[in-house]
Design a protein around this motif. Structure first.
Motif, PDB file in Angstrom:
ATOM      1  N   LYS A 263       0.863  -1.176   0.000  1.00  0.00           N
ATOM      2  CA  LYS A 263       0.000   0.000   0.000  1.00  0.00           C
ATOM      3  C   LYS A 263       0.906   1.234   0.000  1.00  0.00           C
ATOM      4  O   LYS A 263       1.732   1.404   0.896  1.00  0.00           O
ATOM      5  CB  LYS A 263      -0.920  -0.006   1.216  1.00  0.00           C
ATOM      6  CG  LYS A 263      -2.042   1.021   1.127  1.00  0.00           C
ATOM      7  CD  LYS A 263      -3.074   0.800   2.217  1.00  0.00           C
ATOM      8  CE  LYS A 263      -4.193   1.823   2.164  1.00  0.00           C
ATOM      9  NZ  LYS A 263      -4.935   1.829   0.892  1.00  0.00           N
ATOM     10  N   THR A 264       0.728   2.088  -0.987  1.00  0.00           N
ATOM     11  CA  THR A 264       1.657   3.206  -1.189  1.00  0.00           C
ATOM     12  C   THR A 264       1.764   4.105   0.033  1.00  0.00           C
ATOM     13  O   THR A 264       2.864   4.433   0.489  1.00  0.00           O
ATOM     14  CB  THR A 264       1.225   4.041  -2.409  1.00  0.00           C
ATOM     15  OG1 THR A 264       1.100   3.181  -3.550  1.00  0.00           O
ATOM     16  CG2 THR A 264       2.241   5.121  -2.715  1.00  0.00           C
ATOM     17  N   SER A 265       0.628   4.515   0.581  1.00  0.00           N
ATOM     18  CA  SER A 265       0.640   5.462   1.707  1.00  0.00           C
ATOM     19  C   SER A 265       1.339   4.877   2.923  1.00  0.00           C
ATOM     20  O   SER A 265       2.057   5.585   3.640  1.00  0.00           O
ATOM     21  CB  SER A 265      -0.791   5.874   2.068  1.00  0.00           C
ATOM     22  OG  SER A 265      -1.575   4.737   2.406  1.00  0.00           O
ATOM     23  N   GLU A 266       1.172   3.573   3.171  1.00  0.00           N
ATOM     24  CA  GLU A 266       1.801   2.949   4.333  1.00  0.00           C
ATOM     25  C   GLU A 266       3.317   2.901   4.174  1.00  0.00           C
ATOM     26  O   GLU A 266       4.065   3.151   5.126  1.00  0.00           O
ATOM     27  CB  GLU A 266       1.250   1.534   4.534  1.00  0.00           C
ATOM     28  CG  GLU A 266      -0.211   1.507   4.985  1.00  0.00           C
ATOM     29  CD  GLU A 266      -0.726   0.098   5.199  1.00  0.00           C
ATOM     30  OE1 GLU A 266       0.057  -0.863   4.989  1.00  0.00           O
ATOM     31  OE2 GLU A 266      -1.906  -0.056   5.573  1.00  0.00           O
ATOM     32  N   LEU A 267       3.785   2.580   2.968  1.00  0.00           N
ATOM     33  CA  LEU A 267       5.229   2.536   2.738  1.00  0.00           C
ATOM     34  C   LEU A 267       5.830   3.932   2.818  1.00  0.00           C
ATOM     35  O   LEU A 267       6.914   4.117   3.385  1.00  0.00           O
ATOM     36  CB  LEU A 267       5.526   1.901   1.376  1.00  0.00           C
ATOM     37  CG  LEU A 267       7.011   1.699   1.039  1.00  0.00           C
ATOM     38  CD1 LEU A 267       7.710   0.858   2.110  1.00  0.00           C
ATOM     39  CD2 LEU A 267       7.178   1.069  -0.335  1.00  0.00           C
ATOM     40  N   VAL A 268       5.138   4.928   2.294  1.00  0.00           N
ATOM     41  CA  VAL A 268       5.627   6.310   2.355  1.00  0.00           C
ATOM     42  C   VAL A 268       5.813   6.744   3.800  1.00  0.00           C
ATOM     43  O   VAL A 268       6.873   7.273   4.179  1.00  0.00           O
ATOM     44  CB  VAL A 268       4.651   7.273   1.627  1.00  0.00           C
ATOM     45  CG1 VAL A 268       4.972   8.724   1.984  1.00  0.00           C
ATOM     46  CG2 VAL A 268       4.727   7.078   0.120  1.00  0.00           C
ATOM     47  N   GLU A 269       4.800   6.530   4.629  1.00  0.00           N
ATOM     48  CA  GLU A 269       4.883   6.953   6.027  1.00  0.00           C
ATOM     49  C   GLU A 269       5.989   6.216   6.772  1.00  0.00           C
ATOM     50  O   GLU A 269       6.718   6.814   7.579  1.00  0.00           O
ATOM     51  CB  GLU A 269       3.529   6.726   6.719  1.00  0.00           C
ATOM     52  CG  GLU A 269       2.410   7.626   6.222  1.00  0.00           C
ATOM     53  CD  GLU A 269       2.760   9.098   6.318  1.00  0.00           C
ATOM     54  OE1 GLU A 269       3.292   9.506   7.369  1.00  0.00           O
ATOM     55  OE2 GLU A 269       2.522   9.826   5.338  1.00  0.00           O
ATOM     56  N   ALA A 270       6.127   4.915   6.505  1.00  0.00           N
ATOM     57  CA  ALA A 270       7.159   4.135   7.199  1.00  0.00           C
ATOM     58  C   ALA A 270       8.551   4.596   6.797  1.00  0.00           C
ATOM     59  O   ALA A 270       9.439   4.761   7.649  1.00  0.00           O
ATOM     60  CB  ALA A 270       6.975   2.651   6.881  1.00  0.00           C
ATOM     61  N   VAL A 271       8.776   4.813   5.503  1.00  0.00           N
ATOM     62  CA  VAL A 271      10.095   5.260   5.040  1.00  0.00           C
ATOM     63  C   VAL A 271      10.418   6.634   5.617  1.00  0.00           C
ATOM     64  O   VAL A 271      11.553   6.888   6.039  1.00  0.00           O
ATOM     65  CB  VAL A 271      10.153   5.283   3.494  1.00  0.00           C
ATOM     66  CG1 VAL A 271      11.445   5.947   3.017  1.00  0.00           C
ATOM     67  CG2 VAL A 271      10.054   3.869   2.944  1.00  0.00           C
ATOM     68  N   ALA A 303      22.108   6.326  15.736  1.00  0.00           N
ATOM     69  CA  ALA A 303      20.679   6.129  15.986  1.00  0.00           C
ATOM     70  C   ALA A 303      20.133   5.139  14.973  1.00  0.00           C
ATOM     71  O   ALA A 303      20.560   5.110  13.816  1.00  0.00           O
ATOM     72  CB  ALA A 303      19.943   7.472  15.865  1.00  0.00           C
ATOM     73  N   GLN A 304      19.199   4.305  15.416  1.00  0.00           N
ATOM     74  CA  GLN A 304      18.634   3.277  14.554  1.00  0.00           C
ATOM     75  C   GLN A 304      17.120   3.331  14.595  1.00  0.00           C
ATOM     76  O   GLN A 304      16.524   3.811  15.562  1.00  0.00           O
ATOM     77  CB  GLN A 304      19.124   1.885  14.983  1.00  0.00           C
ATOM     78  CG  GLN A 304      20.630   1.715  14.883  1.00  0.00           C
ATOM     79  CD  GLN A 304      21.099   0.385  15.432  1.00  0.00           C
ATOM     80  OE1 GLN A 304      20.281  -0.492  15.725  1.00  0.00           O
ATOM     81  NE2 GLN A 304      22.396   0.229  15.613  1.00  0.00           N
ATOM     82  N   ALA A 305      16.506   2.846  13.528  1.00  0.00           N
ATOM     83  CA  ALA A 305      15.047   2.782  13.476  1.00  0.00           C
ATOM     84  C   ALA A 305      14.640   1.623  12.589  1.00  0.00           C
ATOM     85  O   ALA A 305      15.370   1.247  11.663  1.00  0.00           O
ATOM     86  CB  ALA A 305      14.470   4.091  12.919  1.00  0.00           C
ATOM     87  N   SER A 306      13.481   1.054  12.878  1.00  0.00           N
ATOM     88  CA  SER A 306      12.958  -0.018  12.032  1.00  0.00           C
ATOM     89  C   SER A 306      11.439  -0.008  12.099  1.00  0.00           C
ATOM     90  O   SER A 306      10.847   0.464  13.070  1.00  0.00           O
ATOM     91  CB  SER A 306      13.497  -1.388  12.477  1.00  0.00           C
ATOM     92  OG  SER A 306      13.012  -1.698  13.778  1.00  0.00           O
ATOM     93  N   GLU A 307      10.831  -0.490  11.034  1.00  0.00           N
ATOM     94  CA  GLU A 307       9.373  -0.573  10.974  1.00  0.00           C
ATOM     95  C   GLU A 307       9.022  -1.629   9.938  1.00  0.00           C
ATOM     96  O   GLU A 307       9.777  -1.854   8.984  1.00  0.00           O
ATOM     97  CB  GLU A 307       8.769   0.780  10.583  1.00  0.00           C
ATOM     98  CG  GLU A 307       7.245   0.805  10.679  1.00  0.00           C
ATOM     99  CD  GLU A 307       6.669   2.227  10.675  1.00  0.00           C
ATOM    100  OE1 GLU A 307       5.495   2.379  10.334  1.00  0.00           O
ATOM    101  OE2 GLU A 307       7.416   3.167  11.026  1.00  0.00           O
ATOM    102  N   ALA A 308       7.878  -2.275  10.123  1.00  0.00           N
ATOM    103  CA  ALA A 308       7.434  -3.295   9.173  1.00  0.00           C
ATOM    104  C   ALA A 308       6.093  -2.888   8.573  1.00  0.00           C
ATOM    105  O   ALA A 308       5.247  -2.316   9.252  1.00  0.00           O
ATOM    106  CB  ALA A 308       7.315  -4.645   9.853  1.00  0.00           C
ATOM    107  N   VAL A 309       5.926  -3.173   7.289  1.00  0.00           N
ATOM    108  CA  VAL A 309       4.692  -2.861   6.568  1.00  0.00           C
ATOM    109  C   VAL A 309       4.229  -4.119   5.846  1.00  0.00           C
ATOM    110  O   VAL A 309       5.053  -4.873   5.305  1.00  0.00           O
ATOM    111  CB  VAL A 309       4.931  -1.720   5.544  1.00  0.00           C
ATOM    112  CG1 VAL A 309       3.691  -1.496   4.689  1.00  0.00           C
ATOM    113  CG2 VAL A 309       5.316  -0.434   6.258  1.00  0.00           C
TER     114      VAL A 309
END
Length: 377
Positions: A263-271, A303-309
């Motif tokens: 889903k485009t919007s979800e990937l945009v927000e996560a990135v 600093a590190q960050a991670s998220e899953a979509v």
């Protein structure tokens, strides 16, 4: 010269022609807007900087025909801030008086005789839907080079083959290509032009709301090396870039091993979120596994960050890294609810395209090729 015109009409006209005036003109007269009042009740405003010309014709109550040249940006600022009443403009010696209600301005006339003649637009080649063209230009121009190292890469390559128009741009790190249908005047129309991306983008945005844009890529006396655009009473020309555009279509992968639909919007927000910890010019890593894509940035003591979509995967799992802004540019351009990413290897270019539904077909009329960034494993 003496005429009366509605404030909104004047402000719109001056803003249109003055939008491309050079901040530091090579000669002073190029900072001006040329105003020609005709007795039949028309007002023509023009601007030209030897690269781009703009002209618009509007209706006015002309009491005395004439021609004046005044500072364009100043007149644009004044006209936009006048009260919503008719504007009276008249020459007074070597000055131009602008009166609107109780507001009065006196502008110096510039030497109109020194102003260069505007170029003649090439012969019209056909027309294209304004909204479609504006979207296509926006999708492609993001990939044009913004530097001056290779001037040819600052342009958008426009190719005409009958009813098919193909726009293409690259800065060597990504490539964007959009195919669309237009209405040529000749069914066997064939043209190739390299238009400065910034000029093309501004022109498309300014003319797109007009419904239909006439495109002139044909040749005419004095029109060689130019492209012309016209919508309503607005006309503009731009000098084309010279040179041979690199044969970059070979960058498109001939085969695909892995495809992911997100889903485009979800990937945009996560990135966007994960990229907050990415230092300048450092990539974000995307790990595609069955059912999801994990987005990560930062290593070691940083600093590190991670998220899953959530993601739908077909083919082998893959881990790849991209410049986050380049990835976001492409995701912002696809214009569809879902995005499809196609891969061969982590070191090879990936192709981004859009699709309306998660289980639908990819819309390959727009393709955005993104070069991966090497990362420490």
């Amino acid at each position: 010269m003496k005429f009366r015109v509605e404030r909104e009409v004047l402000a719109d006209a001056v803003t249109w022609v003055a939008r491309g005036l050079p901040a530091r003109p090579p000669v002073p007269v190029l900072a001006g807007v040329l105003i020609v009042a005709e007795e039949e009740g028309t007002l023509t405003l023009s601007a030209f900087d030897y690269e781009v010309s703009a002209k618009i014709t509007v209706a006015a109550d002309v009491a005395e025909a004439g021609t004046v040249l005044v500072l364009g940006r100043l007149l644009a600022d004044i006209s936009r801030n006048l009260p919503s009443k008719p504007v009276d403009v008249a020459t007074d010696g070597n000055k131009v008086a602008v009166t609107c209600g109780s507001s009065r301005f006196s502008l110096m006339q510039m030497p109109a005789d020194d102003y260069p003649t505007l170029p003649i637009s090439p012969t019209a080649s056909g027309h294209v839907d304004g909204g479609l063209f504006t979207q296509a230009v926006a999708q492609v121009s993001i990939a044009a080079d913004r530097g001056d190292t290779l001037p040819i890469l600052t342009g958008v390559r426009v190719e005409i083959d009958g009813e098919k128009m193909t726009l293409l741009a690259t800065d060597r790190y990504r490539l964007a290509m959009r195919e669309l249908t237009w209405n040529p005047n000749a069914t066997d129309a064939s043209h190739l032009a390299l238009v400065p991306a910034r000029t093309l983008s501004e022109t498309a945005k300014a003319l797109g709301a007009s419904g239909s844009i006439e495109v002139a890529l044909g040749s005419s006396a004095g029109g060689d090396g130019l492209v012309g655009f016209e919508a309503g009473q607005r006309r503009t020309t731009s000098r084309l870039l010279d040179g041979e555009y690199p044969k970059v279509t070979s960058i498109f992968p001939t085969s695909v091993d892995t495809e992911a639909v997100i889903k485009t919007s979800e990937l945009v927000e996560a990135v966007k979120r994960v990229a907050l910890v990415a230092e300048r010019n450092t990539p974000v890593r995307l790990r595609f596994t069955d059912g999801q894509v994990a987005i990560e940035a930062g290593t070691g003591d940083d600093a590190q960050a991670s998220e899953a979509v959530e993601s739908t995967l077909s083919g082998p799992e893959i881990e790849i890294a991209f410049n986050p802004q380049f990835l976001l540019d492409g995701l912002g351009a696809v214009g569809t609810d879902y995005s499809r990413l196609s891969f061969t290897q982590p070191s090879r270019p990936a192709v981004l395209s859009g699709q309306a539904e998660q289980d639908g077909e990819a819309d390959t009329s727009y393709r955005y090729v993104l070069m991966p960034v090497r990362f420490a494993s």
